[in-house]
Design an enzyme around this catalytic site. Sequence first.
Site, PDB file in Angstrom:
ATOM      1  N   ASP A  89     -10.149   5.470  15.400  1.00 45.04           N
ATOM      2  CA  ASP A  89     -10.531   5.915  16.741  1.00 45.04           C
ATOM      3  C   ASP A  89      -9.940   4.942  17.752  1.00 45.04           C
ATOM      4  O   ASP A  89      -9.062   4.153  17.395  1.00 45.04           O
ATOM      5  CB  ASP A  89     -12.053   6.086  16.866  1.00 45.04           C
ATOM      6  CG  ASP A  89     -12.791   4.758  16.764  1.00 45.04           C
ATOM      7  OD1 ASP A  89     -12.129   3.692  16.752  1.00 45.04           O
ATOM      8  OD2 ASP A  89     -14.039   4.778  16.707  1.00 45.04           O
ATOM      9  N   GLU A  90     -10.416   4.965  18.975  1.00 45.30           N
ATOM     10  CA  GLU A  90      -9.755   4.166  20.015  1.00 45.30           C
ATOM     11  C   GLU A  90     -10.203   2.702  20.027  1.00 45.30           C
ATOM     12  O   GLU A  90      -9.710   1.912  20.822  1.00 45.30           O
ATOM     13  CB  GLU A  90      -9.924   4.837  21.383  1.00 45.30           C
ATOM     14  CG  GLU A  90      -9.113   6.125  21.439  1.00 45.30           C
ATOM     15  CD  GLU A  90      -9.156   6.839  22.788  1.00 45.30           C
ATOM     16  OE1 GLU A  90      -9.169   6.150  23.813  1.00 45.30           O
ATOM     17  OE2 GLU A  90      -9.175   8.090  22.783  1.00 45.30           O
ATOM     18  N   GLY A  91     -11.125   2.340  19.150  1.00 44.85           N
ATOM     19  CA  GLY A  91     -11.506   0.935  19.037  1.00 44.85           C
ATOM     20  C   GLY A  91     -10.637   0.231  18.003  1.00 44.85           C
ATOM     21  O   GLY A  91      -9.761   0.835  17.387  1.00 44.85           O
ATOM     22  N   VAL A  92     -10.905  -1.057  17.800  1.00 44.04           N
ATOM     23  CA  VAL A  92     -10.167  -1.816  16.782  1.00 44.04           C
ATOM     24  C   VAL A  92     -10.991  -1.811  15.498  1.00 44.04           C
ATOM     25  O   VAL A  92     -12.032  -2.457  15.416  1.00 44.04           O
ATOM     26  CB  VAL A  92      -9.899  -3.261  17.265  1.00 44.04           C
ATOM     27  CG1 VAL A  92      -9.221  -4.075  16.164  1.00 44.04           C
ATOM     28  CG2 VAL A  92      -9.043  -3.247  18.524  1.00 44.04           C
ATOM     29  N   ASP A  93     -10.543  -1.030  14.522  1.00 43.50           N
ATOM     30  CA  ASP A  93     -11.191  -0.930  13.206  1.00 43.50           C
ATOM     31  C   ASP A  93     -12.647  -0.451  13.309  1.00 43.50           C
ATOM     32  O   ASP A  93     -13.516  -0.913  12.569  1.00 43.50           O
ATOM     33  CB  ASP A  93     -11.125  -2.290  12.470  1.00 43.50           C
ATOM     34  CG  ASP A  93      -9.689  -2.758  12.271  1.00 43.50           C
ATOM     35  OD1 ASP A  93      -8.820  -1.914  12.012  1.00 43.50           O
ATOM     36  OD2 ASP A  93      -9.443  -3.972  12.370  1.00 43.50           O
ATOM     37  N   ASN A 113       0.835  -1.212   0.000  1.00 38.13           N
ATOM     38  CA  ASN A 113       0.000   0.000   0.000  1.00 38.13           C
ATOM     39  C   ASN A 113       0.863   1.252   0.000  1.00 38.13           C
ATOM     40  O   ASN A 113       0.516   2.248  -0.654  1.00 38.13           O
ATOM     41  CB  ASN A 113      -0.946   0.001   1.196  1.00 38.13           C
ATOM     42  CG  ASN A 113      -2.186  -0.811   0.921  1.00 38.13           C
ATOM     43  OD1 ASN A 113      -3.042  -0.389   0.145  1.00 38.13           O
ATOM     44  ND2 ASN A 113      -2.285  -1.991   1.517  1.00 38.13           N
ATOM     45  N   ARG A 170       4.317  -1.263  26.757  1.00 35.98           N
ATOM     46  CA  ARG A 170       3.523  -0.724  25.655  1.00 35.98           C
ATOM     47  C   ARG A 170       3.363   0.800  25.757  1.00 35.98           C
ATOM     48  O   ARG A 170       3.387   1.514  24.757  1.00 35.98           O
ATOM     49  CB  ARG A 170       2.146  -1.406  25.730  1.00 35.98           C
ATOM     50  CG  ARG A 170       1.350  -1.274  24.478  1.00 35.98           C
ATOM     51  CD  ARG A 170       0.049  -2.027  24.581  1.00 35.98           C
ATOM     52  NE  ARG A 170      -1.005  -1.225  23.981  1.00 35.98           N
ATOM     53  CZ  ARG A 170      -1.084  -0.951  22.697  1.00 35.98           C
ATOM     54  NH1 ARG A 170      -0.193  -1.415  21.863  1.00 35.98           N
ATOM     55  NH2 ARG A 170      -2.043  -0.191  22.222  1.00 35.98           N
ATOM     56  N   HIS A 179      -8.121  -1.415   5.691  1.00 35.22           N
ATOM     57  CA  HIS A 179      -8.401  -2.730   6.302  1.00 35.22           C
ATOM     58  C   HIS A 179      -9.014  -3.651   5.244  1.00 35.22           C
ATOM     59  O   HIS A 179      -9.905  -3.228   4.490  1.00 35.22           O
ATOM     60  CB  HIS A 179      -9.367  -2.553   7.482  1.00 35.22           C
ATOM     61  CG  HIS A 179      -9.657  -3.847   8.174  1.00 35.22           C
ATOM     62  ND1 HIS A 179      -8.778  -4.426   9.065  1.00 35.22           N
ATOM     63  CD2 HIS A 179     -10.712  -4.704   8.069  1.00 35.22           C
ATOM     64  CE1 HIS A 179      -9.280  -5.569   9.499  1.00 35.22           C
ATOM     65  NE2 HIS A 179     -10.457  -5.753   8.908  1.00 35.22           N
ATOM     66  N   ARG A 200      -0.135  -3.074  14.591  1.00 31.95           N
ATOM     67  CA  ARG A 200      -0.213  -2.846  16.035  1.00 31.95           C
ATOM     68  C   ARG A 200      -1.288  -1.809  16.312  1.00 31.95           C
ATOM     69  O   ARG A 200      -1.557  -0.951  15.465  1.00 31.95           O
ATOM     70  CB  ARG A 200       1.122  -2.360  16.586  1.00 31.95           C
ATOM     71  CG  ARG A 200       2.163  -3.442  16.531  1.00 31.95           C
ATOM     72  CD  ARG A 200       3.447  -3.052  17.195  1.00 31.95           C
ATOM     73  NE  ARG A 200       4.443  -4.064  16.917  1.00 31.95           N
ATOM     74  CZ  ARG A 200       4.623  -5.163  17.631  1.00 31.95           C
ATOM     75  NH1 ARG A 200       3.884  -5.391  18.694  1.00 31.95           N
ATOM     76  NH2 ARG A 200       5.532  -6.053  17.301  1.00 31.95           N
TER      77      ARG A 200
HETATM   78  C1  GAR Z   1      -3.200  -4.835   3.792  1.00 36.86           C
HETATM   79  O1  GAR Z   1      -4.039  -5.710   3.095  1.00 36.86           O
HETATM   80  C2  GAR Z   1      -3.967  -4.141   4.889  1.00 36.86           C
HETATM   81  O2  GAR Z   1      -5.305  -3.913   4.549  1.00 36.86           O
HETATM   82  C3  GAR Z   1      -3.844  -5.138   6.008  1.00 36.86           C
HETATM   83  O3  GAR Z   1      -2.535  -5.609   5.932  1.00 36.86           O
HETATM   84  C4  GAR Z   1      -2.131  -5.612   4.572  1.00 36.86           C
HETATM   85  C5  GAR Z   1      -0.770  -4.950   4.482  1.00 36.86           C
HETATM   86  O4  GAR Z   1      -0.261  -5.060   3.205  1.00 36.86           O
HETATM   87  N1  GAR Z   1      -4.130  -4.546   7.256  1.00 36.86           N
HETATM   88  C6  GAR Z   1      -4.727  -5.200   8.240  1.00 36.86           C
HETATM   89  O5  GAR Z   1      -5.064  -6.363   8.171  1.00 36.86           O
HETATM   90  C7  GAR Z   1      -4.938  -4.361   9.481  1.00 36.86           C
HETATM   91  N2  GAR Z   1      -5.842  -5.017  10.370  1.00 36.86           N
HETATM   92  P1  GAR Z   1       0.943  -4.164   2.735  1.00 36.86           P
HETATM   93  O6  GAR Z   1       1.970  -4.196   3.837  1.00 36.86           O
HETATM   94  O7  GAR Z   1       1.452  -4.891   1.521  1.00 36.86           O
HETATM   95  O8  GAR Z   1       0.410  -2.791   2.451  1.00 36.86           O
END
Ligand code: GAR
Length: 209
Positions: free
Chosen positions: A145-149, A19, A69, A113, A95
């Site tokens: 935000d402060e939640g997960v996704d 990405n 952490r 995501h 993370r």
């Molecule tokens: C991507 O598909 C991204 O959406 C996902 O990790 C991959 C990273 O690919 N993210 C998650 O799963 C976050 N929960 P990249 O390093 O090749 O961009």
Amino acid sequence: MDATSTKRVTVLISGTGSNLRALLAHTAAGVDYEITSVISDRATAKGLGFAQERNIPTAVVSPKAHTNRTQWNQALLAEIEQTRPDWIVTAGFMRILGPDVIRKFPLRIVNVHPSLLPSFPGVHAPRQALEAGVRVTGCTVHLVDEGVDTGPILAQASVPILAQDNERDLHTRIQAVEHQLLPETLQQLATRHFAPFPWIPSPTTTSTL
Ligand code: GAR
């Protein structure tokens, strides 16, 4: 945030960085944002190389170098602040950002995501989609935000699940879509702030219209 200048973007990565590479390819084609820094939690993240090839400053803030952490989050926050970002993008950053980081940059952190949130948050989203037996999944670009996704959704695109799909094939096809959706969304944020996303509540919505 200056409404007219090229926006500074700090990208957080953990691994492959496809990405990040897509964002860099779009900046080469002329957009209103610039990738000014790349930060990883892993020194071995392949994506760091894409930045270094283009002389973009990189930094590694590894949890292993910190006792807990909270300390790691503080070090990460300090590193991000030094980069003076208009926007922060977590692109495969595996993370969870601590509340200090998120509160310092409210509605300024963008995540990609590999599912149609709110379905399949967290890790292994393509695997979760296959296990659930859904026939369509996709990807989401959202604010953190402060939640997960759980943050406000900016953009989504669907990807059909094919009968022969395994987790890897499906994730690869989702990533191909991410590579378009993320740069396009960031360009909209850079040029028109939240104007294309009127469902996002923001006190700054009118400032850049
Ligand atoms: C991507 O598909 C991204 O959406 C996902 O990790 C991959 C990273 O690919 N993210 C998650 O799963 C976050 N929960 P990249 O390093 O090749 O961009």
